[in-house]
Structure formats: structure tokens, C-alpha cells
Design an enzyme around this catalytic site. Structure first.
Site, short mmCIF file in Angstrom:
data_model
loop_
_atom_site.label_atom_id
_atom_site.label_comp_id
_atom_site.label_asym_id
_atom_site.label_seq_id
_atom_site.Cartn_x
_atom_site.Cartn_y
_atom_site.Cartn_z
N CYS A 102 -31.61 7.12 15.87
CA CYS A 102 -30.26 6.67 15.49
C CYS A 102 -29.21 7.54 16.18
O CYS A 102 -28.21 7.04 16.69
CB CYS A 102 -30.07 6.77 13.97
N HIS B 166 -0.58 0.23 -4.31
CA HIS B 166 -1.70 0.03 -5.22
C HIS B 166 -3.02 0.02 -4.44
O HIS B 166 -3.04 -0.22 -3.23
CB HIS B 166 -1.52 -1.28 -5.99
N GLU C 149 -5.47 -2.08 -4.36
CA GLU C 149 -5.77 -3.35 -3.68
C GLU C 149 -4.89 -3.51 -2.44
O GLU C 149 -5.32 -4.05 -1.42
CB GLU C 149 -5.49 -4.56 -4.58
N1 LIG Z 1 -4.95 -2.99 -10.13
C1 LIG Z 1 -4.15 -1.93 -10.07
C2 LIG Z 1 -3.35 -1.60 -11.16
C3 LIG Z 1 -2.55 -0.47 -11.08
N2 LIG Z 1 -2.56 0.28 -9.96
C4 LIG Z 1 -1.78 1.51 -9.90
C5 LIG Z 1 -0.36 1.41 -9.54
C6 LIG Z 1 0.19 2.61 -10.23
O1 LIG Z 1 -0.10 3.77 -9.45
C7 LIG Z 1 -0.61 2.73 -11.49
C8 LIG Z 1 0.06 2.14 -12.72
O2 LIG Z 1 -0.79 2.34 -13.81
P1 LIG Z 1 -0.42 1.88 -15.30
O3 LIG Z 1 -0.11 0.43 -15.35
O4 LIG Z 1 -1.51 2.36 -16.19
O5 LIG Z 1 0.94 2.61 -15.63
P2 LIG Z 1 1.17 4.10 -16.10
O6 LIG Z 1 0.64 5.02 -15.08
O7 LIG Z 1 2.62 4.21 -16.42
O8 LIG Z 1 0.32 4.28 -17.43
P3 LIG Z 1 0.53 3.71 -18.92
O9 LIG Z 1 -0.62 2.74 -19.10
O10 LIG Z 1 0.42 4.89 -19.80
O11 LIG Z 1 1.85 3.06 -19.06
O12 LIG Z 1 -1.84 2.11 -11.21
C9 LIG Z 1 -3.36 -0.07 -8.89
O13 LIG Z 1 -3.38 0.64 -7.90
N3 LIG Z 1 -4.12 -1.19 -8.94
#
Ligand SMILES: Nc1ccn([C@H]2C[C@H](O)[C@@H](COP(=O)(O)OP(=O)(O)OP(=O)(O)O)O2)c(=O)n1
Length: 519
Positions: free
Chosen positions: A120, A398, A400
Site C-alpha cells: 500500500c 452548523h 451540516e
Molecule cells: N443540527 C444542528 C443543530 C445545531 N447546530 C449548532 C449550531 C449552534 O452552534 C448550536 C446551537 O445549539 P442549541 O440549539 O442547543 O442552542 P444553545 O447552544 O443556545 O443551547 P440551548 O439548548 O441551551 O438553548 O448547535 C448544528 O451545528 N447542527
């Protein structure tokens, strides 16, 4: 951002008062406490390579007399993972990567879960990779395997006395290739950031997957369940990736011309770092416990779906493997509070995908601030804190979104593409996921229906044209409906039997037998 790892201490969630950010004048002078400790990139890629070695196989078990061991491989370009591979029945992981990427491997960094064999290595060097890192355990042409098969009951303590001619010749060839090659061939292991082991353990115990188990089965002691899973994984992974005795390990390293690692204190540090990484892997895997849960179709029967019916099925083991890949990625998050990881796999035809059950990687990501930004350059507040202007939501990309942006290629119309994400997709991501042509989502729906102001999860429920597989209690042994279990899900009495059959089961809908599974 790497340096910021050191500045942070172990913190695990919003319950800790010291995570709250104090309001102040400008962003640069505001008191941001920052995210919990993160995995370094090198450790993330190394962990992913170990985990890929354990990709569930369609044709089980390697030949125990063969000296060739399976290995996992991560291909990284510009700090982004562009390939995840595992050895299959015919192709080694390195060969699978050559088949899949060809000269696309040029300038990539490769992380192997063992030192790859010379066959490899020669092709990989020839493809122009820039760096090859390998886990310093037993190599692909095993130095322990002959000992294993001859004395299987003494495998843990016998020295590698019977290092075969094959392994010796491979080592000589590997050495020659190594010293003549342009790419840097090395062992890259780093100590964990302070507090990371504890952080991973705490966040794994409380992750959405564990929470769902707690909600579905309040009578289960989830703490015990987690501890049991963690111990079981730790035992299995230690057997797979660690070398039991120091003496045996030193002999193997010496054979591989890594004598420098045998000198103290480097040797103890090396073994310590290896052990710590294996512990992290065990904790991350334990956060998605088998017991009675798996990924099952949400509520809608397939006939209501506009998707064409497909033949392919994905086993629970593969789905779970992929979500744990996402969980590992989540420990690179830059979000001060919540780490999210996402991986997109597509169904392929090429022989290069044989080791990964016919799947090939389309992309992966975790939630983070825009690439290249400095620590605390963007707001880090969450929705519990007063100043809306300084909340993180408009700045964080995010998981995704990163996975889609840095995808390895476009999704073809009608292609079977599966997104594995550790948190329910939010309303900002749903149109992107649909627009990109993702056909299946595997996730938890713990946040479904929530509206937190800056971020909401309202659209997930009405997403009809993508098949959703939600982490939930298995519907397969639904007997007497219990007030606990919506949808007529199983009660406690059948848990044991189900646990046994669960692992080999194919993903199924909540409906009848002849309805198509995953697909
Ligand atoms: N499918 C997803 C959902 C969320 N996020 C990320 C985007 C933000 O960085 C964070 C947001 O998370 P929360 O909705 O849990 O929000 P909080 O961080 O404010 O937390 P809480 O649930 O306490 O309100 O997660 C992501 O990458 N992919």
C-alpha cells in the site's frame, strides 16, 4: 484556534455557572470563557482512523491465520476529511483509497490505524501524498498475529517471539520506502487537552442519545448503562489497539525502527497518550448505547413518501458507526456550549467502497466559526443571555453546513445519500439539506419543535420528502402497549431478548415487514 484548547478547562454544560458569559463593552474585551476543551485535529483524525478500522463488515471476520490486519484510514486535504476507508475482504484500506481518489491523493495527509504494509505504501507515496501518520501499535502485516493463532490463549502476554519472515521483510521494505520518500512518514500523537477526557465522559453521559434512552425508559439506570457500555468498549478497543505489555510493545517499535520511542520518558508518554485516546473512543461510543434503541423510521409509512423505493438496507451497526463518527467530529466544535458533528455518506458501486459496506464519504463537518477566524473573534453568547447582538447564532456555521460546503463532490439526482447528524437539523439547515439532494437523515429529534428565538427546530417535523431515521426505542417487539411508550413500543420485559437480536437487525420502518427498509 488550537492554542485556545490549553486556555480552557473542563466544563460540560450550561448547568455550570462559570460558563455564563459576563456582558461587557466590546467583543474583544468581553469576558468570554470559551468552549470546553477540544480534540486537536491530529487526535481527531487519529481517532477517526481507529474507529474506521472497526467499520462493521458485511462478510464478517478476517482470516485469523492471515497476517494482514484490517486497518482504518482517514484522508485529509487542507485540514478537511475527504476520505474515510476501511480494509475489506479484498482491498486493504490503502488500496481502497487509491481506487477511490487516484491522484486526488496528491498533497493529502493520511492517518492510518496501523503502519500500512509496503504494497500500500508504495502506491500511496507514488500518488504524491504529503504526509502519512500511523498509530504505533501492531502494524498491518501483524507482528503478533502468528503468535495469536498459535497460542490464542496466551495472546495477551506472549512476546512477539514468532515475528515471521513476512513481517520482517515488510518492515525492511517499508523502511526503504520511508527513507527514500518525499512525504513525511511519522507517528503523530498528541496528549489530550487538559480536562478533555472528563469533558468527553460528562458530555457523552448527557448527550441527546442518552437522554432519549432515559426518557423512553425511566426505569433503566442510564448511568449504569453508560458505565457498562464504556467498560465493554474500553476492553474491546484496548485489545484491538493497544499492546498489552511494555516489553512486547518495545519489541514491535524496535522492529519498526522506532527505537527512539522506546526511550524513557517518551515510551511511557506514548503508551499513556495511546491509552487516553482509546478511552476517549470508548466514552464517545458509549454515548450511543445499543440496549433497546436504534435508528427507526419516524411516523410516516413509506407509501406516503414521494421517494422512490430502494432496495438497499443499512444495518443498525452501520448507522450507529456513522453517528459515532459524527460524535467524534463534534469534539472539534467551536461553539461555547454545544458540539455538533455531521457526516454524509453515499451509496457507491466501486470496489473501493467494499470495506465500508458500499458507502463512500461525501463530506463531514462540525459547528464552528468561519474558517480562519481567531479565538473569541465572534460573539459566543447563547439564547439565555441578554444581549442579542452578541449571540453566537448568526456567526456559527452548523455541522451540516460545513459538511455540505466541503463535500467531496456534488450529489447526483436520485443518489442515495445519508446525513448522520448528532442534533436535530434546524430551520436554517433544512432547505440546504433538501436543496443538496440528501435522501436520508439519521439523527435525534430531542430539539424537534423548539423555538429558541435565534435558532429554531420547527421545520423538521414537516420535512416529508426526506426519509428520517430517528434514534428511538426499537418498534420491533412492540407487545402490550404501555402508557410510557407512545406508538405501542416495547415494554421492559422483552428488553433482554431484543438486545440480542437488535445488533444484527436491519433498519426497519415502524410498519409492516414488506415495507422497504432504509432504502
Ligand atoms: N443540527 C444542528 C443543530 C445545531 N447546530 C449548532 C449550531 C449552534 O452552534 C448550536 C446551537 O445549539 P442549541 O440549539 O442547543 O442552542 P444553545 O447552544 O443556545 O443551547 P440551548 O439548548 O441551551 O438553548 O448547535 C448544528 O451545528 N447542527
Amino acid at each position: 484556534m488550537e492554542g485556545s484548547d490549553k486556555r480552557n478547562r473542563a466544563v460540560s454544560g450550561q448547568s455550570r455557572p462559570e460558563r455564563d458569559t459576563k456582558d461587557s463593552g466590546t467583543q474583544t474585551d468581553s469576558r468570554v470563557l470559551g468552549h470546553g476543551p477540544r480534540l486537536s485535529k491530529v487526535n481527531l483524525f487519529t481517532l477517526l482512523s481507529l474507529w474506521m478500522e472497526l467499520f462493521p463488515q458485511e462478510k464478517p471476520e478476517e482470516d485469523e491465520h492471515s497476517q494482514i490486519r484490517r486497518l482504518g484510514l482517514v484522508v485529509v486535504r487542507d485540514s478537511k476529511v475527504v476520505g474515510l476507508h476501511c480494509s475489506g475482504a479484498e482491498l486493504h484500506a490503502g488500496q481502497a483509497a487509491i481506487i477511490q481518489h487516484g491522484t486526488g491523493l496528491a498533497d493529502c495527509e493520511l492517518y492510518f490505524s496501523r503502519r500500512p504494509c509496503a504494497s500500500c505504501l508504495k502506491m500511496i507515496i507514488n500518488a504524491g501524498v504529503s504526509q502519512i501518520s500511523f498509530w504505533p501499535g501492531d502494524p498491518e502485516v501483524s507482528m503478533l498475529r502468528s503468535t495469536f493463532s498459535n497460542h490464542s490463549n496466551t495472546r495477551s502476554c506472549s512476546p512477539p517471539a514468532s515475528i515471521t519472515e513476512e513481517a520482517t521483510l515488510d518492515t525492511i521494505a517499508t523502511e526503504k520506502l520511508k527513507s527514500n520518500s518525499r512525504p513525511h512518514i511519522c507517528v503523530l500523537l498528541q496528549p489530550l487537552a487538559p480536562g478533555l477526557a472528563q469533558f468527553v465522559d460528562e458530555t457523552s453521559r448527557e448527550c441527546d442519545f442518552m437522554q432519549r434512552v432515559t426518557e423512553d425508559e425511566p426505569e433503566i439506570n442510564t448511568e449504569e448503562l453508560y458505565n457498562r457500555e464504556r467498560t465493554r468498549h474500553l476492553k474491546d478497543f484496548s485489545r484491538q489497539f493497544l499492546i498489552t505489555t511494555s516489553q512486547q510493545h518495545q519489541e514491535i517499535l524496535t522492529q519498526m525502527h522506532l527505537e527512539n520511542f522506546c526511550v524513557e520518558p517518551y515510551f511511557s508518554n506514548l503508551r499513556h497518550n495511546m491509552r487516553e485516546l482509546v478511552e476517549v473512543l470508548a466514552a464517545v461510543a458509549a454515548g450511543v448505547p445499543w440496549e433497546n434503541h436504534g435508528f427507526y423510521r419516524e411516523e410516516s409509512p413509506p407509501c406516503e413518501s414521494s421517494l422512490p423505493l430502494c432496495e438497499e438496507e443499512l444495518s443498525q451497526e452501520v448507522a450507529r458507526h456513522c453517528i459515532i463518527q459524527s460524535r467524534l467530529l463534534a469534539y472539534r466544535t467551536e461553539d461555547p456550549k454545544v458540539g455538533v458533528g455531521a457526516v454524509i455518506w453515499a451509496k457507491g458501486q466501486s470496489a473501493g467502497c467494499a470495506g465500508t459496506c458500499g458507502l463512500y464519504l461525501m463530506g463531514c463537518g462540525y459547528n464552528a466559526y468561519p474558517a480562519g477566524s481567531q479565538y473569541a473573534e465572534y460573539p459566543q453568547m447563547d439564547n439565555k443571555q441578554e444581549d442579542r447582538q452578541r449571540r453566537k447564532y448568526r456567526y456559527i456555521i452548523h455541522a451540516e453546513q460545513n459538511a455540505l460546503t466541503f463535500r467531496t463532490r456534488d450529489i447526483r439526482p436520485g443518489e442515495l445519500t445519508m446525513l448522520f447528524v448528532t442534533k436535530c437539523p434546524c430551520d436554517e439547515c433544512i432547505p440546504l439539506i433538501r436543496g443538496a439532494g440528501i435522501s436520508h437523515i439519521y439523527t435525534t429529534d430531542q430539539d424537534k419543535g423548539k423555538d429558541k428565538g435565534d435558532i429554531s427546530y420547527l421545520r423538521f417535523s414537516s420535512l416529508k420528502d426526506i426519509m428520517k431515521f430517528i434514534w428511538q426505542r426499537s418498534p420491533s417487539v412492540c407487545s402490550a402497549p404501555s402508557p410510557h411508550f407512545a406508538n405501542g413500543y416495547v415494554g421492559k420485559h422483552s428488553r433482554q431478548t431484543e438486545h440480542e437480536s437488535h445488533r444484527n437487525k436491519k433498519l426497519c420502518t415502524n410498519r409492516s415487514h414488506d415495507s422497504p427498509s432504509i432504502s
